[in-house]
Design an enzyme around this catalytic site. Structure first.
Site, mmCIF file in Angstrom:
data_model
loop_
_atom_site.group_PDB
_atom_site.id
_atom_site.type_symbol
_atom_site.label_atom_id
_atom_site.label_comp_id
_atom_site.label_asym_id
_atom_site.label_seq_id
_atom_site.Cartn_x
_atom_site.Cartn_y
_atom_site.Cartn_z
ATOM 1 N N LYS A 97 4.217 19.514 -56.278
ATOM 2 C CA LYS A 97 5.558 19.032 -55.326
ATOM 3 C C LYS A 97 6.633 20.294 -56.799
ATOM 4 O O LYS A 97 6.374 19.771 -57.641
ATOM 5 C CB LYS A 97 5.706 18.017 -54.629
ATOM 6 C CG LYS A 97 6.521 18.410 -53.636
ATOM 7 C CD LYS A 97 6.713 17.003 -52.868
ATOM 8 C CE LYS A 97 7.726 17.123 -51.993
ATOM 9 N NZ LYS A 97 8.317 15.210 -51.491
HETATM 10 C C1 E4P Z 1 9.745 14.700 -48.426
HETATM 11 O O1 E4P Z 1 9.013 15.352 -48.907
HETATM 12 C C2 E4P Z 1 11.288 14.856 -49.250
HETATM 13 O O2 E4P Z 1 10.826 13.991 -50.407
HETATM 14 C C3 E4P Z 1 11.359 13.403 -48.145
HETATM 15 O O3 E4P Z 1 11.112 13.833 -47.013
HETATM 16 C C4 E4P Z 1 13.133 13.666 -48.343
HETATM 17 O O4 E4P Z 1 13.315 12.906 -47.088
HETATM 18 P P1 E4P Z 1 14.803 12.020 -47.725
HETATM 19 O O5 E4P Z 1 16.281 12.882 -47.303
HETATM 20 O O6 E4P Z 1 14.497 10.459 -46.439
HETATM 21 O O7 E4P Z 1 15.138 10.971 -49.001
#
Ligand code: E4P
Length: 273
Positions: A97
């Site tokens: 990522k």
């Molecule tokens: C996933 O890839 C993201 O990092 C995550 O969904 C972020 O979610 P949040 O905005 O609720 O922290």
């Protein structure tokens, strides 16, 4: 639509996979911290390397995103390779990522480093999930750089829209997909009227231009957003465990169970023993 679990919590991941509805896992540094803190709070001594290997093993056959913590193109690519070499042999399901732009607001504006790292890792055959996407144009650039996945953050766009308009909200509150008005004007961010609108526009842009990258609707905080991400054509939604669980809930389902259970004919059950 594929469903990923948005969690680094081993118990939650195991449970979601046990239900048979999980097609992958996404983690981020905050989710990793939450999971590690939870274990530490229970007095458990955690071997993080072993812990991540257990996540990968549970999710075998489905992609698991592990995020880099470096900020330069070179640093992110080197760390991505290190993560991949360290963990991909476990179950061959690691995705790296990478933030689309790792620059801080007032920091060194190396805005293209995310794309460079995506290009570098993708060129080596390492699948990349390009994260922190808040515009369709970021999604377009991430896909052009070779990302296998792009992750628009729906909930955080809704947070931004509400905060800008001075709306008081809870993180899990539903925000209408077609937006809201404030002072008689549509509330929007650069033409985006909601998190789901962002997801839909990312899906459309990649589709119109024939990119293979899949959209992961991320930062989803309630079941209705998951439904709307599916209707928007998102190939994937990554959902916190609580949202997956809440998708099962309905008062009439509970009521129906009570009524059916009350009416069970004993001979029917006996016959099936
Ligand atoms: C996933 O890839 C993201 O990092 C995550 O969904 C972020 O979610 P949040 O905005 O609720 O922290």
């Amino acid at each position: 639509m594929k469903i990923f679990i948005d969690s680094a919590d081993l118990d939650e991941i195991a449970q979601a996979f046990d239900w048979g509805v999980c097609d992958g896992v996404t983690t981020n540094p905050s989710l990793m911290k939450k999971a590690v803190d939870r274990r530490a709070g229970k007095g458990e001594k955690l071997d993080l390397r072993d812990y991540i290997a257990r996540i990968l093993t549970i999710a075998k056959g489905t992609p698991v995103s592990l995020e880099v913590t470096e900020f330069s193109a070179q640093g992110m690519a080197a760390q991505g390779i290190r993560i991949y070499e360290l963990f991909n042999p476990v179950a061959e399901n690691v995705v790296i990522k990478i933030p689309v732009s790792p620059a801080f607001k007032d920091g060194d504006p190396t805005h293209f480093d995310g794309l460079k790292a995506v290009r570098d890792l993708s060129g080596r055959g390492i699948p990349v999930n390009c994260t922190l996407i808040f515009t369709p144009e970021q999604a377009l650039l991430a896909a052009k750089a070779g990302a296998a996945y792009v992750s628009p953050f729906a909930g955080r766009i809704d947070d931004l829209l509400r905060s800008t308009a001075g709306i008081v909200f809870e993180k899990s509150d539903y925000y209408p997909a077609d937006g809201m008005e404030g002072d008689g004007e549509p509330i929007e961010d650069n033409g985006i009227v909601s998190g789901i609108d962002l997801v839909e526009q990312c899906v459309d842009v990649l589709d119109i231009h024939g990119f293979d990258a899949e959209v992961i609707a991320a930062s989803l905080r309630n079941p209705r957003q998951a439904r709307e991400a599916a209707l928007a054509g998102s190939q994937i939604a990554t959902l916190p465990f609580g949202v997956i669980r809440d998708m099962l809930k309905h008062q009439k389902t509970y009521e129906g169970m009570e009524l059916f259970t009350r009416d069970i004919v004993p001979e029917y059950v006996k016959m099936l023993q």
